[in-house]
Design a protein around this motif. Structure first.
Motif, PDB file in Angstrom:
ATOM      1  N   ALA B 348     -74.744 -82.069  58.823  1.00  0.00           N
ATOM      2  CA  ALA B 348     -73.831 -81.885  57.694  1.00  0.00           C
ATOM      3  C   ALA B 348     -74.431 -82.363  56.376  1.00  0.00           C
ATOM      4  O   ALA B 348     -75.288 -83.233  56.346  1.00  0.00           O
ATOM      5  CB  ALA B 348     -72.524 -82.629  57.939  1.00  0.00           C
ATOM      6  N   ASP B 349     -73.938 -81.775  55.303  1.00  0.00           N
ATOM      7  CA  ASP B 349     -74.278 -82.186  53.948  1.00  0.00           C
ATOM      8  C   ASP B 349     -75.781 -82.173  53.689  1.00  0.00           C
ATOM      9  O   ASP B 349     -76.322 -83.046  53.014  1.00  0.00           O
ATOM     10  CB  ASP B 349     -73.691 -83.576  53.639  1.00  0.00           C
ATOM     11  CG  ASP B 349     -72.172 -83.556  53.752  1.00  0.00           C
ATOM     12  OD1 ASP B 349     -71.607 -82.445  53.796  1.00  0.00           O
ATOM     13  OD2 ASP B 349     -71.565 -84.638  53.796  1.00  0.00           O
ATOM     14  N   THR B 350     -76.483 -81.221  54.272  1.00  0.00           N
ATOM     15  CA  THR B 350     -77.890 -81.049  53.942  1.00  0.00           C
ATOM     16  C   THR B 350     -78.005 -79.776  53.117  1.00  0.00           C
ATOM     17  O   THR B 350     -77.008 -79.078  52.899  1.00  0.00           O
ATOM     18  CB  THR B 350     -78.749 -80.930  55.210  1.00  0.00           C
ATOM     19  OG1 THR B 350     -78.173 -79.937  56.045  1.00  0.00           O
ATOM     20  CG2 THR B 350     -78.811 -82.247  55.956  1.00  0.00           C
ATOM     21  N   GLU B 351     -79.218 -79.486  52.698  1.00  0.00           N
ATOM     22  CA  GLU B 351     -79.400 -78.378  51.771  1.00  0.00           C
ATOM     23  C   GLU B 351     -78.895 -77.045  52.328  1.00  0.00           C
ATOM     24  O   GLU B 351     -78.155 -76.330  51.685  1.00  0.00           O
ATOM     25  CB  GLU B 351     -80.887 -78.260  51.446  1.00  0.00           C
ATOM     26  CG  GLU B 351     -81.154 -77.822  50.030  1.00  0.00           C
ATOM     27  CD  GLU B 351     -82.622 -77.981  49.734  1.00  0.00           C
ATOM     28  OE1 GLU B 351     -83.264 -76.947  49.507  1.00  0.00           O
ATOM     29  OE2 GLU B 351     -83.129 -79.130  49.764  1.00  0.00           O
ATOM     30  N   GLU B 353     -76.543 -75.141  54.661  1.00  0.00           N
ATOM     31  CA  GLU B 353     -75.260 -75.487  55.246  1.00  0.00           C
ATOM     32  C   GLU B 353     -75.062 -74.798  56.596  1.00  0.00           C
ATOM     33  O   GLU B 353     -74.429 -73.757  56.683  1.00  0.00           O
ATOM     34  CB  GLU B 353     -74.174 -75.034  54.261  1.00  0.00           C
ATOM     35  CG  GLU B 353     -72.885 -75.777  54.376  1.00  0.00           C
ATOM     36  CD  GLU B 353     -71.909 -75.303  53.301  1.00  0.00           C
ATOM     37  OE1 GLU B 353     -70.808 -74.915  53.663  1.00  0.00           O
ATOM     38  OE2 GLU B 353     -72.289 -75.318  52.106  1.00  0.00           O
ATOM     39  N   THR B 354     -75.613 -75.396  57.656  1.00  0.00           N
ATOM     40  CA  THR B 354     -75.465 -74.758  58.970  1.00  0.00           C
ATOM     41  C   THR B 354     -74.154 -75.147  59.629  1.00  0.00           C
ATOM     42  O   THR B 354     -73.736 -74.549  60.601  1.00  0.00           O
ATOM     43  CB  THR B 354     -76.616 -75.147  59.913  1.00  0.00           C
ATOM     44  OG1 THR B 354     -76.515 -76.541  60.195  1.00  0.00           O
ATOM     45  CG2 THR B 354     -77.961 -74.873  59.289  1.00  0.00           C
ATOM     46  N   PRO B 356     -70.045 -76.918  58.460  1.00  0.00           N
ATOM     47  CA  PRO B 356     -69.231 -77.117  57.257  1.00  0.00           C
ATOM     48  C   PRO B 356     -69.573 -78.439  56.563  1.00  0.00           C
ATOM     49  O   PRO B 356     -69.926 -79.410  57.229  1.00  0.00           O
ATOM     50  CB  PRO B 356     -67.799 -77.162  57.793  1.00  0.00           C
ATOM     51  CG  PRO B 356     -67.845 -76.734  59.200  1.00  0.00           C
ATOM     52  CD  PRO B 356     -69.237 -76.788  59.670  1.00  0.00           C
ATOM     53  N   ARG B 357     -69.468 -78.434  55.248  1.00  0.00           N
ATOM     54  CA  ARG B 357     -69.660 -79.679  54.509  1.00  0.00           C
ATOM     55  C   ARG B 357     -68.522 -80.626  54.865  1.00  0.00           C
ATOM     56  O   ARG B 357     -67.454 -80.201  55.291  1.00  0.00           O
ATOM     57  CB  ARG B 357     -69.646 -79.424  53.003  1.00  0.00           C
ATOM     58  CG  ARG B 357     -70.789 -78.535  52.515  1.00  0.00           C
ATOM     59  CD  ARG B 357     -70.808 -78.499  50.988  1.00  0.00           C
ATOM     60  NE  ARG B 357     -70.835 -79.848  50.437  1.00  0.00           N
ATOM     61  CZ  ARG B 357     -71.938 -80.593  50.350  1.00  0.00           C
ATOM     62  NH1 ARG B 357     -73.089 -80.123  50.770  1.00  0.00           N
ATOM     63  NH2 ARG B 357     -71.874 -81.806  49.851  1.00  0.00           N
ATOM     64  N   ASP B 360     -64.956 -80.030  53.668  1.00  0.00           N
ATOM     65  CA  ASP B 360     -64.285 -78.792  54.070  1.00  0.00           C
ATOM     66  C   ASP B 360     -63.407 -79.064  55.290  1.00  0.00           C
ATOM     67  O   ASP B 360     -63.877 -79.642  56.268  1.00  0.00           O
ATOM     68  CB  ASP B 360     -65.362 -77.750  54.419  1.00  0.00           C
ATOM     69  CG  ASP B 360     -64.781 -76.372  54.652  1.00  0.00           C
ATOM     70  OD1 ASP B 360     -63.624 -76.277  55.087  1.00  0.00           O
ATOM     71  OD2 ASP B 360     -65.506 -75.394  54.392  1.00  0.00           O
ATOM     72  N   THR B 417     -74.009 -68.852  52.990  1.00  0.00           N
ATOM     73  CA  THR B 417     -74.540 -69.311  54.249  1.00  0.00           C
ATOM     74  C   THR B 417     -73.437 -69.273  55.295  1.00  0.00           C
ATOM     75  O   THR B 417     -72.308 -69.649  55.028  1.00  0.00           O
ATOM     76  CB  THR B 417     -75.043 -70.753  54.142  1.00  0.00           C
ATOM     77  OG1 THR B 417     -75.804 -70.855  52.953  1.00  0.00           O
ATOM     78  CG2 THR B 417     -75.893 -71.113  55.314  1.00  0.00           C
ATOM     79  N   TRP B 419     -72.024 -70.486  59.029  1.00  0.00           N
ATOM     80  CA  TRP B 419     -72.235 -71.614  59.923  1.00  0.00           C
ATOM     81  C   TRP B 419     -72.818 -71.166  61.248  1.00  0.00           C
ATOM     82  O   TRP B 419     -72.541 -70.088  61.735  1.00  0.00           O
ATOM     83  CB  TRP B 419     -70.916 -72.359  60.136  1.00  0.00           C
ATOM     84  CG  TRP B 419     -70.394 -72.911  58.856  1.00  0.00           C
ATOM     85  CD1 TRP B 419     -71.131 -73.373  57.800  1.00  0.00           C
ATOM     86  CD2 TRP B 419     -69.024 -73.018  58.473  1.00  0.00           C
ATOM     87  NE1 TRP B 419     -70.303 -73.785  56.787  1.00  0.00           N
ATOM     88  CE2 TRP B 419     -69.005 -73.579  57.176  1.00  0.00           C
ATOM     89  CE3 TRP B 419     -67.820 -72.722  59.096  1.00  0.00           C
ATOM     90  CZ2 TRP B 419     -67.825 -73.851  56.491  1.00  0.00           C
ATOM     91  CZ3 TRP B 419     -66.637 -72.986  58.423  1.00  0.00           C
ATOM     92  CH2 TRP B 419     -66.645 -73.543  57.134  1.00  0.00           C
TER      93      TRP B 419
END
Lengths: 173, 907
Positions: B348-351, B353-354, B356-357, B360, B417, B419
């Motif tokens: 999470a919260d990496t460049e 977005e694989t 959800p942030r 979210d 992006t 998920w």
């Protein structure tokens, strides 16, 4: 769980059909032999709080320590009995693992049965409890019955089945 | 007559293709065949045809062909498979099942099994709740009885869950209610949420450390999205009001947070700090509230269908009041002590977005349902893994990228992006594997789930797993040590299931780090664990040669050397004599003279404790006879038990020598040493204090170097675990006695005294550990000089001390939540409430069954009466007609009508 509820998904911690059939066979025998009728339910009772597992499809080379390392992940092990060739007294690919708690044995069925040990998929089954004598293979040549007539080559379990390798031996003469 | 007709129908195979109603959906192939099981077109045609038929067939009842699957089992099959296929059919599917239910609702068996199943699915398969609820919503439109009955069944579940403190169970039924909001009268679920909130406030006011109240608020917050999904505008205001109230509870930091953080160190160094699950949830919902509750990830099978069919969503839906549910006051806190929960993520919260942030709401909603699925289905890991690999089916279309999409190809056409479902699944499993203080199930369950996922979809999961492993390894230095150990244990076990293959080459640089460095220590620990599950040569063969220093030749030997074989070692001849006698199974009286001999020599040489010398010789000899296998060792220990047990009371130093002898003998196989020490504890040859003092006492600890050894942690942790288990057993006995009643006061007092004593010993032991490792952490342990304080190595050592200290402080705190007086009091109350709930429920079930049985008997009587009447009537008719033989005439009549109609249908 509320009473009466039925799971929506099968459980992996049930005894195998082999074990339940054994119980059924016994039931059958009891009826014929006029033995006390409550014996089969006795076996079911034993399985209900079973702490012992039969473990199969081990390599002959798998050690107690390896088994311990894996099976202790489900709880403290009380006793480990290696299955031995009746004549050679060497490991022949199965063992009994006894836990202190029934729940640990069930967890082992759920989490370890069907995974790999020493790079072989192992089989676990709830067991009514170890008795002296059961550590020996019941095959003709001393090992497990399944290794007697096996047709595939299995380097972890002594190569070809005994029946085949005996035939080969004969053939060389 | 009946048989005749059925026989006839069974004969006409064409019937299967045309004609009336539900007969046509019997085959299994529909279920198993790929997507689009529910082609609206096919069905419509069927119903229209039935309409045509009806005119012809009105006169006689419909007979089902013999080969048809009963409606009850068909419904079961369909409900269990709901939403599992590619998703475009899900909305139609719910509607179709509802129709089938309506058509068969008169059948008792169908009705009974259906509701049992629906509620069981709600409690076991949380991902399907919105779909199952959609079925009820549809069915309720035609038959209000269905809606009513579903609510009543859910009420029973909810009440039982509340009374027994099963908070997750309550959460899931509450979610079901929330999804049924469109058919609820007035404010529906909201008053119940208010009620739950009031209890949470009570708990929070009562204690600052309360975590149960937090859990209640979490349940409320997780219910809101499902409640608002179907009609956001109607409920937005109410939701906002509730959110305003929960804010103060959800946003306040919990005093126990630092104990359950995944990483240590300064905030900016942590890869992912403590993110309060409930804190995040509150913020995410506030954001949704501002954006008009878009809730894009939620699937809405009911409203979607309505839109699709362009029916007015709210028109003429029979409404029901929410059944009355009493939230007990005080609430039953449940069986497990609850700690504040962190949101754990590796992606999470990496460049890119694989997943959800963390701001979210999808992050919390998907995680919550996934984790519940994992933890509820521990009895079938294969199914768990299947759900995880199909997780995209259960959320709104477009939430996830296509399964197995590579990391660098995640952007869709619009540049957004998408998920990655595999990342979400792996993240969820690891959030449990790494749950602090303890996960719900044994760690090995989560290992097994990862393995099953890899078996189902190796190509899709492996890259996700690889990124997870790299992330974790990169951050080992600051990871909580218990988590590091879990990671090590999992990784070794995982690799043992997949041929020990890993891209070791990428960590080669870390091999040249000092042994004390966390990364190097981790690598050493992993390889040791791999070897334990396999053997040294095999593991060495899977590694680049740079790693071979970590798998020295000593590990190849099956049995270690006997150090007394060399005469350079003091007392070698005596030790060899002892070994010979032990091998010969000579009586202990034969050994005593040799021991005496060692003692005499040792005194002469002015050794401080002669018993230490003789114990080393004796114990090492025992280890040799037990070196073949653990069973050999155990029989050896049992034979020598008496002498070994007598060592401790004579000299504490000699007792610790036993451990030294074990660890020295098995130095190339520390895992075996740990196992042997464990057995010696069981035989009370060793005491827990001896193990702790041996491991962490000043003699061995030095500056703290041993703290980098994973096996030492294993030994200390296992020893304290044993102590804690014993205290918990006493505690459980006490709780049981108090709840059951009937035990004489005298015995209870004895139990209480025993508890106080053992608990005191446990606390002292945790104190011991804390003193030692805490000293290392503060840099004040013996052997640490002040001027070394800035040295890099000293910094590493102090970090090890801090990591150990935190683990055992947490452990101590966890044990207190079980065995402290307050905790026991609470546990007794909870148990009493649980038993009350179970008793009440059992009575209800018994009454229900009795009622059902009565109804059944009544029905049967009624039916047989009707049958008799009918027979009478037929007889009378025949009598009246007189000449013709009755049976034949009826048969002719049937042949006349039925086949023709069917042939027409079928062609």
């Amino acid at each position: 769980m509320l009473p009466r509820d039925r799971h929506t998904i099968d459980r992996l911690d049930k005894p195998s059909s082999y074990t339940t059939n054994k119980s059924r066979k016994r039931k059958h025998r009891d009826r014929e032999g006029d033995e006390p009728k409550d014996r089969p339910s006795e076996l079911e009772d034993k399985l209900r709080d079973a702490t012992t597992l039969y473990v199969g499809n081990l390599s002959f080379y798998t050690t107690e320590e390896q088994i311990h390392e894996l099976f202790a992940k489900c709880g403290e092990i009380k006793r480990l009995v290696m299955g031995l060739d009746r004549f050679q007294k060497t490991p022949c690919g199965f063992c009994f693992v006894e836990y202190y708690n029934h729940q640990d044995a069930l967890d082992c069925m759920k989490y370890i049965g069907g995974t790999k040990l020493d790079e072989r998929i192992i089989r676990t089954d709830l067991d009514e409890g170890f008795v002296e004598g059961r550590q020996y293979g019941r095959g003709k040549s001393g090992g497990q019955v399944r290794d007697e007539y096996r047709e595939e080559y299995d380097p972890g379990r002594g190569g070809y089945g005994r029946a085949i390798s005996d035939t080969m031996q004969e053939g060389y003469k | 007559m009946d048989v005749e007709r059925r026989h006839h129908n069974g004969g006409g195979r064409e019937r299967h293709h045309g004609g009336g109603g539900d007969r046509h959906h019997g085959g299994g192939e529909r279920h198993h065949g790929g997507g689009g099981r529910f082609h609206g077109r096919g069905r419509k045609r069927n119903f229209r045809e039935r309409g045509d038929d009806d005119g012809d067939h009105d006169r006689r009842p419909r007979f089902k062909p013999r080969y048809e699957e009963p409606a009850a089992s068909r419904l079961r099959r369909l409900i269990l498979a709901i939403a599992e296929q590619p998703r475009d059919g899900a909305a139609n599917e719910a509607q179709y099942i509802a129709k089938l239910l309506n058509e068969n609702f008169e059948d008792d068996l169908t009705r009974k099994t259906f509701f049992d199943l629906v509620l069981q699915a709600v409690s076991e398969q949380p991902l399907k709740i919105p779909y199952v609820a959609a079925v009820i919503l549809h069915a309720n439109e035609t038959n209000a009885e269905i809606g009513k009955e579903a609510l009543e069944r859910a009420r029973v579940r909810a009440q039982f869950a509340l009374d027994s403190g099963d908070w997750r169970g309550f959460k899931l039924v509450l979610r079901f209610f929330a999804c049924l909001q469109p058919m609820l009268a007035d404010d529906g679920v909201f008053p119940l949420l208010d009620e739950v909130f009031n209890r949470a406030v009570d708990l929070q006011t009562a204690s600052q450390e309360d975590a149960v109240g937090l859990d209640l608020v979490k349940i409320i917050l997780l219910t809101l999205p499902y409640l608002l999904a179907n009609s956001p505008t109607t409920w937005a205001e109410k939701a906002a009001e509730l959110l305003e109230k929960t804010d103060i509870v959800a946003s306040a930091p919990h005093p126990l947070e630092p104990l359950v953080e995944s990483y240590l160190g300064d905030e900016d160094q942590k890869p992912f700090g403590f993110r309060s699950f409930i804190g995040l949830l509150q913020k995410q919902l506030a954001k949704e509230s501002e954006n008009g509750w878009e809730l894009t990830c939620l699937s809405r099978p009911y409203t979607d269908y309505k839109k699709q069919a362009s029916e007015e969503a709210t028109a003429e839906i029979p409404k029901h009041a929410l059944p009355e549910i009493t939230v007990p006051s005080p609430v039953n806190p449940g069986r497990r002590p609850v700690f504040p929960e962190t949101y754990f993520s590796m992606y999470a919260d990496t460049e890119i977005e694989t997943v959800p942030r963390t701001d979210d709401i999808a992050a919390s909603l998907i995680r919550d349902a996934t984790v519940d699925t994992i933890n509820l289905l521990d009895f079938n890991r294969v199914t768990t893994a299947r759900f995880l690999m199909e997780i995209d089916c259960f959320w709104a279309a477009g939430t996830f990228a296509k399964r197995g999409t590579a990391f660098d190809k995640l952007k869709n056409d619009e540049g957004r992006t998408m998920w990655k479902s595999e990342d979400m699944a792996v993240d969820a499993i690891f959030s449990q594997l790494f749950a602090l203080p303890i996960p719900e199930h044994k760690l090995v369950y989560y290992h097994a789930v990862v393995t099953e996922c890899c078996k189902i979809a190796p190509a899709a999961v492996a890259p996700s797993l690889g990124r997870a492993i790299r992330f974790l390894f990169r951050n080992i230095d600051s990871m909580d040590m218990e988590l590091e150990y879990r990671f090590m244990d999992w990784f070794a076990h995982h690799l043992s299931n997949f041929d020990f293959r890993w891209k070791w080459a990428e960590w080669i640089e870390d091999i040249s780090r000092p042994d004390l460095h966390p990364k190097k220590a981790f690598l050493a620990g992993i390889l040791d664990k791999e070897i334990r599950l396999s053997f040294a040569k095999r593991v060495r063969g899977t590694l680049p040669k740079e790693y071979h220093v970590l798998v020295p030749e000593g590990k190849d030997k099956d049995t270690p050397d006997f150090k007394y074989s060399s005469d350079d070692v003091p007392f070698a001849p005596e030790a060899r004599q002892i070994l010979d006698l032990l091998k010969k199974k000579a009586p202990d009286s034969d050994i005593q003279p040799i021991i005496d001999n060692i003692h005499a020599q040792a005194s002469e040489a002015a050794l401080s404790d002669p018993l230490v010398a003789s114990t080393d010789a004796y114990m090492t000899a025992v280890l040799v006879i037990g070196s073949k296998s653990l069973s050999h060792l155990i029989s050896g220990i049992e034979r020598c038990r008496e002498r070994l047990v007598s060592v401790g009371p004579a000299s504490e130093a000699a007792r610790r020598q036993i451990i030294s002898s074990v660890v020295d003998y098995w130095r190339f196989r520390p895992g075996t040493a740990v196992g042997v020490v464990d057995k010696l504890l069981n035989y009370t040859i060793l005491l827990p204090e001896s193990v702790v003092l041996w491991a962490l006492g000043p003699e061995r600890l030095g500056k703290g170097e041993p703290l980098a050894d994973a096996w030492l942690y294993e030994m200390v942790s296992g020893t304290l675990g044993k102590v804690a288990t014993r205290v918990r057993q006493i505690r459980d006995a006490l709780v049981n006695a108090r709840v059951a009643g009937g035990m004489p006061d005298e015995q209870i007092t004895k139990l209480e005294e025993l508890l106080t004593q053992e608990r005191g010993a446990m606390r002292a032991l945790f104190g011991e550990v804390d003193d030692s490792v805490g000293g290392v952490a503060r840099g004040v342990s013996e052997g640490m000089l002040e001027n070394e304080a800035d040295d890099a190595i000293t910094r590493i050592l102090r970090a090890w001390g801090a990591r150990w200290a935190r683990v055992f402080r947490r452990r101590a705190a966890v044990e207190e939540t079980w065995v402290a007086d307050e905790a026991i009091k609470a546990a007794i109350e909870a148990r009493k409430m649980l038993e009350g709930a179970e008793r009440r429920r059992a009575e209800e079930v018994a009454a229900e069954e009795e009622r059902e049985e009565e109804e059944r008997v009544k029905r049967e009587e009624e039916e047989s009466r009707k049958r008799e009447e009918e027979e009478e009537r037929v007889k009378r008719v025949k009598m009246d007609e007189g000449k013709v033989e009755g049976g034949e005439e009826v048969k002719v009549d049937m042949l006349d009508v039925a086949p023709d109609a069917d042939m027409v249908d079928g062609s």
